[in-house]
Scaffold this active site. Structure first.
Site, mmCIF file in Angstrom:
data_model
loop_
_atom_site.group_PDB
_atom_site.id
_atom_site.type_symbol
_atom_site.label_atom_id
_atom_site.label_comp_id
_atom_site.label_asym_id
_atom_site.label_seq_id
_atom_site.Cartn_x
_atom_site.Cartn_y
_atom_site.Cartn_z
ATOM 1 N N LYS A 126 -57.400 60.471 60.221
ATOM 2 C CA LYS A 126 -56.439 59.713 61.030
ATOM 3 C C LYS A 126 -56.235 58.312 60.448
ATOM 4 O O LYS A 126 -55.105 57.851 60.269
ATOM 5 C CB LYS A 126 -56.938 59.614 62.471
ATOM 6 C CG LYS A 126 -57.318 60.935 63.134
ATOM 7 C CD LYS A 126 -56.160 61.851 63.301
ATOM 8 C CE LYS A 126 -56.502 63.071 64.171
ATOM 9 N NZ LYS A 126 -57.514 63.963 63.585
ATOM 10 N N LYS A 161 -55.110 60.278 70.579
ATOM 11 C CA LYS A 161 -55.991 61.276 69.959
ATOM 12 C C LYS A 161 -57.284 60.632 69.489
ATOM 13 O O LYS A 161 -57.324 59.430 69.177
ATOM 14 C CB LYS A 161 -55.277 61.964 68.786
ATOM 15 C CG LYS A 161 -54.630 61.065 67.756
ATOM 16 C CD LYS A 161 -53.769 61.895 66.800
ATOM 17 C CE LYS A 161 -52.932 61.029 65.888
ATOM 18 N NZ LYS A 161 -52.072 61.828 64.981
ATOM 19 N N ARG A 211 -46.531 69.991 56.941
ATOM 20 C CA ARG A 211 -47.704 69.869 56.077
ATOM 21 C C ARG A 211 -47.243 69.891 54.630
ATOM 22 O O ARG A 211 -46.675 70.875 54.154
ATOM 23 C CB ARG A 211 -48.682 71.010 56.357
ATOM 24 C CG ARG A 211 -49.798 71.189 55.322
ATOM 25 C CD ARG A 211 -50.695 69.981 55.169
ATOM 26 N NE ARG A 211 -51.296 69.535 56.410
ATOM 27 C CZ ARG A 211 -52.403 70.068 56.930
ATOM 28 N NH1 ARG A 211 -53.000 71.089 56.341
ATOM 29 N NH2 ARG A 211 -52.909 69.584 58.053
ATOM 30 N N ARG A 226 -44.715 73.096 61.092
ATOM 31 C CA ARG A 226 -45.407 73.788 62.190
ATOM 32 C C ARG A 226 -44.719 73.391 63.490
ATOM 33 O O ARG A 226 -44.817 72.253 63.929
ATOM 34 C CB ARG A 226 -46.890 73.432 62.153
ATOM 35 C CG ARG A 226 -47.541 73.950 60.863
ATOM 36 C CD ARG A 226 -48.766 73.203 60.456
ATOM 37 N NE ARG A 226 -48.509 71.788 60.245
ATOM 38 C CZ ARG A 226 -49.486 70.888 60.114
ATOM 39 N NH1 ARG A 226 -50.749 71.260 60.182
ATOM 40 N NH2 ARG A 226 -49.190 69.618 59.918
ATOM 41 N N ARG A 234 -47.620 70.200 70.765
ATOM 42 C CA ARG A 234 -48.324 70.146 69.483
ATOM 43 C C ARG A 234 -47.824 71.252 68.557
ATOM 44 O O ARG A 234 -47.618 72.385 68.985
ATOM 45 C CB ARG A 234 -49.830 70.312 69.695
ATOM 46 C CG ARG A 234 -50.456 69.226 70.545
ATOM 47 C CD ARG A 234 -51.880 69.557 70.916
ATOM 48 N NE ARG A 234 -51.951 70.764 71.727
ATOM 49 C CZ ARG A 234 -53.085 71.343 72.109
ATOM 50 N NH1 ARG A 234 -54.248 70.830 71.735
ATOM 51 N NH2 ARG A 234 -53.059 72.432 72.848
ATOM 52 N N ASP A 274 -49.617 65.157 56.795
ATOM 53 C CA ASP A 274 -48.879 65.558 57.990
ATOM 54 C C ASP A 274 -47.750 64.571 58.209
ATOM 55 O O ASP A 274 -47.986 63.356 58.309
ATOM 56 C CB ASP A 274 -49.801 65.599 59.211
ATOM 57 C CG ASP A 274 -50.760 66.776 59.176
ATOM 58 O OD1 ASP A 274 -50.605 67.638 58.297
ATOM 59 O OD2 ASP A 274 -51.673 66.819 60.027
ATOM 60 N N GLU A 282 -51.032 61.796 59.367
ATOM 61 C CA GLU A 282 -52.415 62.052 58.978
ATOM 62 C C GLU A 282 -52.480 62.367 57.488
ATOM 63 O O GLU A 282 -51.499 62.840 56.894
ATOM 64 C CB GLU A 282 -53.027 63.224 59.768
ATOM 65 C CG GLU A 282 -53.199 62.949 61.251
ATOM 66 C CD GLU A 282 -53.954 64.060 61.974
ATOM 67 O OE1 GLU A 282 -54.652 64.851 61.308
ATOM 68 O OE2 GLU A 282 -53.837 64.127 63.211
ATOM 69 N N ASN A 284 -54.995 64.668 55.363
ATOM 70 C CA ASN A 284 -56.077 65.648 55.495
ATOM 71 C C ASN A 284 -56.757 65.855 54.148
ATOM 72 O O ASN A 284 -56.122 66.277 53.184
ATOM 73 C CB ASN A 284 -55.515 66.981 56.007
ATOM 74 C CG ASN A 284 -54.976 66.868 57.420
ATOM 75 O OD1 ASN A 284 -55.688 67.075 58.388
ATOM 76 N ND2 ASN A 284 -53.701 66.506 57.531
#
Length: 318
Positions: A126, A161, A211, A226, A234, A274, A282, A284
């Site tokens: 994050k 979050k 992504r 997504r 979400r 993301d 984000e 990842n």
């Protein structure tokens, strides 16, 4: 020349091979003639100053009824010519951190570790996005519930979050004046003990949480959007989102160009960004996924691209 590929991952018997990017990497490594070694869960240790892995020889098959076979476990000391894939899912808890310290010892013994263990410790998924503020939506990170609540009031609609979640877990959408905001913040911060993140809600989420995969800092040409389903906000696949492949937009490529050089510099060989709308949310680094979905939709071999880069770096490619 065949490599010994040592994989640190979650229990292989419980993965879903149609969606598992680690499995795609293992299939590709095996196709190339490399020897696969599965680290028994909890199997990293130190002996006499050397980092050691308890491993079992591994064979994989793209068969949902019987996708792996394990041989007899033994101890292996990773050295030069060995490739260690660190693919454990978050949370990045004490056990995860301790494993990265042992993986750092394996690096010093000569093994190639992907992704870099220190980078795995340094880049909270994050917070790492905030190293690129020009790419991010308005964001605040705090233990102070009042500061987080004020951010919600300022922007009217926000996403809250924790810093250590994955797969959409414990993510809340909160509007200004919502009666549950206090208890949500108390829960996320554990009464002010833990940091939590608030980001301005991005309505573009209805078109998908994209992504974008980076290999040595360079983006794959397609991303997986997504898309939230039903009454869910979400987009995470683990939260029921539908995956739809798309070519990268100019903005997607701009974001990748902002982030990619830093990831490459820090030894983060395989990274997932993301992106919602025009904004990075984000970075990842622990176990980015979406290889299988993009391969299937566009006839790609993303794991092949990754192994091309790794082998070249190890002096094993053309």
């Amino acid at each position: 020349m065949p490599l010994d590929v040592i994989v640190v991952m979650d229990p292989i018997g419980s993965i879903k091979i149609a969606k598992d990017s680690t499995f795609a990497m293992l299939l590709e490594a095996q196709r190339r003639g490399h020897r696969l070694h599965y680290v028994i869960p909890g199997g990293l240790s130190m002996h006499g100053g050397e980092a050691v892995a308890q491993v079992a020889p591994l064979t994989v098959r793209d068969d949902p009824a019987a996708w792996f076979e394990l041989g007899q476990p033994s101890h292996h000391t990773p050295r030069a010519g060995d490739l260690v894939l660190m693919r454990r899912d978050p949370p990045v808890d004490a056990g995860f951190i301790h494993d990265t310290l042992l993986l750092g010892s394996m690096q010093r013994q000569g093994a190639q570790v992907v992704n870099d263990p220190q980078g795995l410790r340094d880049f909270n998924e994050k917070l790492a996005a905030l190293e690129f503020p020009q790419c991010c939506p308005p964001t605040v990170v705090s233990r102070d519930a009042a500061a987080l609540k004020a951010f919600v009031g300022e922007h009217g609609d926000a996403v809250l979050k924790p810093l250590d979640g994955m797969g959409g877990r414990s993510i809340f959408r909160v509007r200004a004046g919502e009666p549950n905001v206090n208890v949500i913040l108390e829960t996320l911060t554990e009464g002010g003990r833990n940091l939590a993140m608030a980001q301005r809600y991005l309505p573009e989420i209805v078109d998908g949480d994209k992504r974008i995969l980076l290999i040595d800092g360079e983006p794959v040409d397609y991303c997986l959007a997504r898309i939230p389903q039903g009454d869910e906000f979400r987009g995470n696949l683990a939260a029921g989102g539908r995956g739809e492949g798309r070519p990268l937009s100019e903005r997607d490529r701009w974001i990748a160009a902002q982030v990619g050089p830093r990831m490459r510099e820090r030894g983060m060989r395989f990274v997932g960004l993301d992106v919602i709308g025009d904004y990075l949310t984000e970075v990842n680094v622990t176990s980015p996924t979406c290889i299988r979905e993009l391969d299937a939709q566009f006839g790609l071999n993303i794991a092949g691209q990754l192994f091309d880069a790794i082998e070249q770096g190890m002096g094993n490619g053309g």
